[in-house]
Design a protein around this motif. Sequence first.
Motif, PDB file in Angstrom:
ATOM      1  N   ALA A 106     -39.017 -69.105 -20.737  1.00  0.00           N
ATOM      2  CA  ALA A 106     -38.583 -68.420 -19.748  1.00  0.00           C
ATOM      3  C   ALA A 106     -39.125 -67.332 -18.433  1.00  0.00           C
ATOM      4  O   ALA A 106     -38.906 -67.822 -17.453  1.00  0.00           O
ATOM      5  CB  ALA A 106     -38.240 -67.308 -20.352  1.00  0.00           C
ATOM      6  N   TYR A 110     -38.969 -67.934 -14.132  1.00  0.00           N
ATOM      7  CA  TYR A 110     -38.753 -66.775 -13.277  1.00  0.00           C
ATOM      8  C   TYR A 110     -39.371 -66.701 -11.993  1.00  0.00           C
ATOM      9  O   TYR A 110     -40.658 -67.177 -11.932  1.00  0.00           O
ATOM     10  CB  TYR A 110     -39.438 -65.719 -14.408  1.00  0.00           C
ATOM     11  CG  TYR A 110     -39.039 -64.916 -14.010  1.00  0.00           C
ATOM     12  CD1 TYR A 110     -37.446 -64.138 -14.751  1.00  0.00           C
ATOM     13  CD2 TYR A 110     -39.674 -63.512 -13.781  1.00  0.00           C
ATOM     14  CE1 TYR A 110     -37.379 -62.610 -14.519  1.00  0.00           C
ATOM     15  CE2 TYR A 110     -39.169 -62.084 -13.714  1.00  0.00           C
ATOM     16  CZ  TYR A 110     -37.779 -61.712 -14.142  1.00  0.00           C
ATOM     17  OH  TYR A 110     -37.426 -60.638 -14.017  1.00  0.00           O
ATOM     18  N   ARG A 121     -35.233 -55.587 -18.236  1.00  0.00           N
ATOM     19  CA  ARG A 121     -34.064 -56.082 -19.094  1.00  0.00           C
ATOM     20  C   ARG A 121     -34.146 -57.249 -19.358  1.00  0.00           C
ATOM     21  O   ARG A 121     -33.844 -57.719 -17.613  1.00  0.00           O
ATOM     22  CB  ARG A 121     -32.696 -55.190 -18.601  1.00  0.00           C
ATOM     23  CG  ARG A 121     -32.565 -53.557 -18.901  1.00  0.00           C
ATOM     24  CD  ARG A 121     -31.218 -53.299 -18.221  1.00  0.00           C
ATOM     25  NE  ARG A 121     -29.428 -53.939 -18.424  1.00  0.00           N
ATOM     26  CZ  ARG A 121     -29.212 -54.431 -19.444  1.00  0.00           C
ATOM     27  NH1 ARG A 121     -29.640 -52.903 -20.547  1.00  0.00           N
ATOM     28  NH2 ARG A 121     -28.280 -54.789 -19.663  1.00  0.00           N
ATOM     29  N   ALA A 123     -32.269 -59.177 -19.390  1.00  0.00           N
ATOM     30  CA  ALA A 123     -31.039 -59.932 -18.495  1.00  0.00           C
ATOM     31  C   ALA A 123     -31.413 -60.484 -17.834  1.00  0.00           C
ATOM     32  O   ALA A 123     -30.960 -61.651 -16.649  1.00  0.00           O
ATOM     33  CB  ALA A 123     -30.272 -58.564 -18.459  1.00  0.00           C
ATOM     34  N   LYS A 124     -31.821 -60.329 -17.193  1.00  0.00           N
ATOM     35  CA  LYS A 124     -32.839 -61.007 -15.740  1.00  0.00           C
ATOM     36  C   LYS A 124     -33.810 -62.483 -16.544  1.00  0.00           C
ATOM     37  O   LYS A 124     -33.697 -63.429 -15.280  1.00  0.00           O
ATOM     38  CB  LYS A 124     -34.041 -60.420 -15.194  1.00  0.00           C
ATOM     39  CG  LYS A 124     -33.707 -58.856 -14.609  1.00  0.00           C
ATOM     40  CD  LYS A 124     -35.133 -58.230 -14.160  1.00  0.00           C
ATOM     41  CE  LYS A 124     -34.891 -57.576 -12.529  1.00  0.00           C
ATOM     42  NZ  LYS A 124     -36.413 -56.952 -12.688  1.00  0.00           N
ATOM     43  N   VAL A 125     -33.591 -62.512 -17.250  1.00  0.00           N
ATOM     44  CA  VAL A 125     -34.071 -63.697 -17.221  1.00  0.00           C
ATOM     45  C   VAL A 125     -32.442 -64.632 -17.082  1.00  0.00           C
ATOM     46  O   VAL A 125     -31.922 -64.609 -17.889  1.00  0.00           O
ATOM     47  CB  VAL A 125     -34.367 -63.906 -18.520  1.00  0.00           C
ATOM     48  CG1 VAL A 125     -34.503 -65.523 -19.803  1.00  0.00           C
ATOM     49  CG2 VAL A 125     -35.353 -63.183 -19.382  1.00  0.00           C
ATOM     50  N   GLN A 126     -32.561 -65.776 -16.330  1.00  0.00           N
ATOM     51  CA  GLN A 126     -31.208 -66.434 -16.331  1.00  0.00           C
ATOM     52  C   GLN A 126     -31.716 -67.785 -16.705  1.00  0.00           C
ATOM     53  O   GLN A 126     -30.441 -69.253 -16.024  1.00  0.00           O
ATOM     54  CB  GLN A 126     -31.396 -66.338 -14.639  1.00  0.00           C
ATOM     55  CG  GLN A 126     -30.333 -64.652 -14.281  1.00  0.00           C
ATOM     56  CD  GLN A 126     -30.100 -63.945 -13.056  1.00  0.00           C
ATOM     57  OE1 GLN A 126     -30.506 -65.282 -12.091  1.00  0.00           O
ATOM     58  NE2 GLN A 126     -30.061 -62.879 -12.789  1.00  0.00           N
ATOM     59  N   GLY A 127     -32.840 -68.666 -17.155  1.00  0.00           N
ATOM     60  CA  GLY A 127     -32.326 -69.604 -17.419  1.00  0.00           C
ATOM     61  C   GLY A 127     -33.717 -69.828 -18.156  1.00  0.00           C
ATOM     62  O   GLY A 127     -34.987 -69.038 -17.729  1.00  0.00           O
ATOM     63  N   SER A 163     -32.968 -63.080 -25.134  1.00  0.00           N
ATOM     64  CA  SER A 163     -32.321 -63.285 -24.237  1.00  0.00           C
ATOM     65  C   SER A 163     -31.493 -64.521 -24.717  1.00  0.00           C
ATOM     66  O   SER A 163     -31.715 -66.205 -25.784  1.00  0.00           O
ATOM     67  CB  SER A 163     -32.942 -64.420 -22.908  1.00  0.00           C
ATOM     68  OG  SER A 163     -32.737 -65.128 -22.556  1.00  0.00           O
ATOM     69  N   HIS A 165     -30.815 -67.559 -23.880  1.00  0.00           N
ATOM     70  CA  HIS A 165     -32.114 -68.682 -23.174  1.00  0.00           C
ATOM     71  C   HIS A 165     -32.454 -68.867 -24.081  1.00  0.00           C
ATOM     72  O   HIS A 165     -33.247 -70.166 -23.993  1.00  0.00           O
ATOM     73  CB  HIS A 165     -31.970 -68.707 -21.425  1.00  0.00           C
ATOM     74  CG  HIS A 165     -30.517 -68.260 -20.928  1.00  0.00           C
ATOM     75  ND1 HIS A 165     -29.955 -69.120 -20.303  1.00  0.00           N
ATOM     76  CD2 HIS A 165     -31.031 -67.049 -20.275  1.00  0.00           C
ATOM     77  CE1 HIS A 165     -29.386 -68.779 -19.535  1.00  0.00           C
ATOM     78  NE2 HIS A 165     -29.136 -67.098 -19.638  1.00  0.00           N
TER      79      HIS A 165
END
Length: 385
Positions: A106, A110, A121, A123-127, A163, A165
């Motif tokens: 992660a 980032y 949060r 949720a900020k992990v987008q990939g 997450s 991901h």
Amino acid sequence: MENFSFHNPTRIHFGRGQIAALAQELPADARVLLLAGGGSIKQNGVYDQVKKALGARVTHEFFGVEANPDYDTLMQAVAICRREKLDWVLPVGGGSVLDGAKFVAAATPYAGDPWEILTTRAAKVQGALAIGAVLTLPATGSEANSFAVISRRSIKEKLAFGSPHTFPRFSILDPETTFSLPARQIANGIGDAFCHVMEQYLTYPADAAVQDRFAEGLLRTLVEVAPRSLSEPTHYATRANFIWAATWALNGWIGAGVPQDWATHMIGHELTALHGIDHARTLAIVLPSLLQNQRAAKRAKLLQYAERVWDLRDGSEDARIDAAIAKTRAFYEALGIKTRLSDYGVRIETAAEVARRLQARGMAKLGERGEITPAKVEEILRAAA
Ligand code: NZQ
Ligand code: ZN
């Protein structure tokens, strides 16, 4: 049962010789970071099997992920992934290595400060880089969930994130890889998995017959396999059932649609951060005391647990609850895991300190009904002295 939407995408390869499946699971052009701990995999032959299955793929290795994986160590692995443009992380080891891999996967893409992944949060992990795991220690369920718990010793923190991901794409569970585990880690693994089930089961009735029966089956299986897991380290069937129970304890399915507690874990993580006590041992200190403290709120489930897990059917309701809590404590003690703070040389002042730390994190309402306040946390730990 509450409404739920849940999907567990991890493909499992279970059984002898399954490490060879890496060769099919990893694309031929995968650029791989092999992540490992202190070297157990070099002594038990797991490393050689992994290297053989990896074949000619571009592979970088990073050893040295600690038990309770450390942020600063993992950031060194992140630097390698970024520099070498790696796209797969392959943890080979126990929960710490697997959790470490999720963080590395992660953190590598980032954009901000990776510490935010743990403090704000998720949720900020987008990939994340793709993850494929080879598990050598049944305990955490990390092989089939999206969670990771990362320590930062320099500031005495231990924090979790999860997450969508960071589910492993696949995990390999070969019971033979666990034959080399020391008794202490086997005990820890059984104790951790037992508590994972309890955190999702021992709350209040929710008309969830399937989840309840599954949870009870897992608890009974763990109780059943415990003695032989310790006395006959190379008994394949025993280890196979232990691993599979530990995976199910925290792969999400027994917790779907039911209330969950997790206060024991949140309190336990603080004890590890402050005193370095093994994760499972912190749970053994907290769980019996928490059940006692919460016996009114958990009454119906405690009675169900007494009857269906421990076959306690005689005597008054209160006597059965007392006996079930005593059985829980005795189970941990029989594993060789002490259940009192004093057994670990921890002074009672820690009770207030843990309560204060949880409050500062905004965790002032723990438990399935948010009734475990900092004052209750302090009571629970004082009673565990
Ligand atoms: O580092 P190496 O040399 O590999 O040695 C390890 C380590 O010293 C050794 N070991 C692992 N497999 C072995 C072996 N030794 C011989 N033979 C083998 N086959 O065991 C030692 C402990 O390993 P570790 O990975 O730390 O143990 P565990 O799997 O219990 O993981 C504990 C960590 O997981 C977190 C805990 O907080 C803790 O940081 N958790 C993760 C969760 C999750 N991802 O869902 C949930 C859990 O509640 C837990 O919080
Ligand atoms: Zn745990």
